[in-house]
Scaffold this motif. Structure first.
Motif, PDB file in Angstrom:
ATOM      1  N   PRO A  53     -10.159  11.657  -0.515  1.00  0.00           N
ATOM      2  CA  PRO A  53     -11.275   9.751  -0.278  1.00  0.00           C
ATOM      3  C   PRO A  53     -10.813   9.124   0.597  1.00  0.00           C
ATOM      4  CG  PRO A  53     -10.240  10.301  -1.797  1.00  0.00           C
ATOM      5  CD  PRO A  53     -10.132  12.019  -1.367  1.00  0.00           C
ATOM      6  N   VAL A  54     -11.420   7.912   0.613  1.00  0.00           N
ATOM      7  CA  VAL A  54     -11.442   6.710   0.969  1.00  0.00           C
ATOM      8  C   VAL A  54     -10.795   5.145  -0.199  1.00  0.00           C
ATOM      9  CG1 VAL A  54     -12.095   4.527   2.786  1.00  0.00           C
ATOM     10  CG2 VAL A  54     -12.178   7.328   3.621  1.00  0.00           C
ATOM     11  N   PHE A  55     -10.085   4.864  -0.020  1.00  0.00           N
ATOM     12  CA  PHE A  55     -10.134   3.717  -0.832  1.00  0.00           C
ATOM     13  C   PHE A  55      -9.659   2.147  -0.499  1.00  0.00           C
ATOM     14  CE2 PHE A  55      -7.744   6.762  -2.844  1.00  0.00           C
ATOM     15  CZ  PHE A  55      -7.968   6.983  -4.055  1.00  0.00           C
ATOM     16  N   TYR A  56     -11.793   2.154  -1.142  1.00  0.00           N
ATOM     17  CA  TYR A  56     -12.255   0.727  -0.058  1.00  0.00           C
ATOM     18  C   TYR A  56     -12.375  -0.764  -0.959  1.00  0.00           C
ATOM     19  CZ  TYR A  56     -15.082  -2.818   2.622  1.00  0.00           C
ATOM     20  OH  TYR A  56     -15.539  -3.756   3.171  1.00  0.00           O
ATOM     21  N   LYS A  57     -11.379  -1.657  -1.244  1.00  0.00           N
ATOM     22  CA  LYS A  57     -11.577  -2.390  -2.275  1.00  0.00           C
ATOM     23  C   LYS A  57     -11.018  -2.199  -2.992  1.00  0.00           C
ATOM     24  CE  LYS A  57     -14.175  -5.606   0.914  1.00  0.00           C
ATOM     25  NZ  LYS A  57     -14.907  -6.768   1.144  1.00  0.00           N
ATOM     26  N   GLY A  58      -9.727  -0.964  -3.464  1.00  0.00           N
ATOM     27  CA  GLY A  58     -10.394  -0.359  -4.455  1.00  0.00           C
ATOM     28  C   GLY A  58     -10.826   0.187  -4.995  1.00  0.00           C
ATOM     29  N   VAL A  59     -11.609   0.742  -4.484  1.00  0.00           N
ATOM     30  CA  VAL A  59     -12.706   2.000  -4.955  1.00  0.00           C
ATOM     31  C   VAL A  59     -13.071   2.957  -3.979  1.00  0.00           C
ATOM     32  CG1 VAL A  59     -15.505   2.113  -5.325  1.00  0.00           C
ATOM     33  CG2 VAL A  59     -14.674  -0.497  -5.895  1.00  0.00           C
TER      34      VAL A  59
END
Length: 126
Positions: A53-59
């Motif tokens: 997965p990729v983490f974007y702004k903590g998501v």
């Protein structure tokens, strides 16, 4: 747990065995199955098609990225069966290394006459 240098040597040795047995010209997935089989035969922990997965702004966002092989939770092995390795292939494994916060990976192209021509070691400088 093996040292990273020994681990990468084991993976390269196993890839050479697979390449000698099968030769170039098959699908990437075939080499992936066979290399995983070889490595497991050496007693190594191997995971195939590991979701990244990729983490974007903590998501956490599942974008469909998958590592071909993750060996001993510390070495990413990205396999190809292409006429030649391109800069995008190296960029792909570097991205995986960064996302997983790992230091070292192997990019292996099986579509070559001699496998050593198709092996690239990739280092993530963090």
């Amino acid at each position: 747990m093996k040292e990273l240098r020994d681990l990468s040597g084991s993976v390269i040795g196993a890839a050479i065995i697979v390449h000698r047995e099968l030769g170039p010209g098959l699908l990437e997935s075939t080499y992936e199955h066979c290399l995983a089989y070889e490595l497991r035969g050496q007693g190594l922990q191997v995971q195939r098609q590991v979701e990244q997965p990729v983490f974007y702004k903590g998501v956490e966002i599942s974008c469909g990225y998958r590592l071909d092989l993750l060996v001993e939770e510390q070495l990413i092995v990205e396999l190809k069966a292409v006429p030649e390795l391109l800069p995008i292939h190296k960029a792909q494994i570097l991205t995986y290394l960064k996302l997983r916060q790992l230091r070292f990976g192997l990019l292996i192209n099986f579509n070559v006459p001699l496998l050593k021509q198709g092996i690239q070691r990739v280092v993530n400088g963090y």
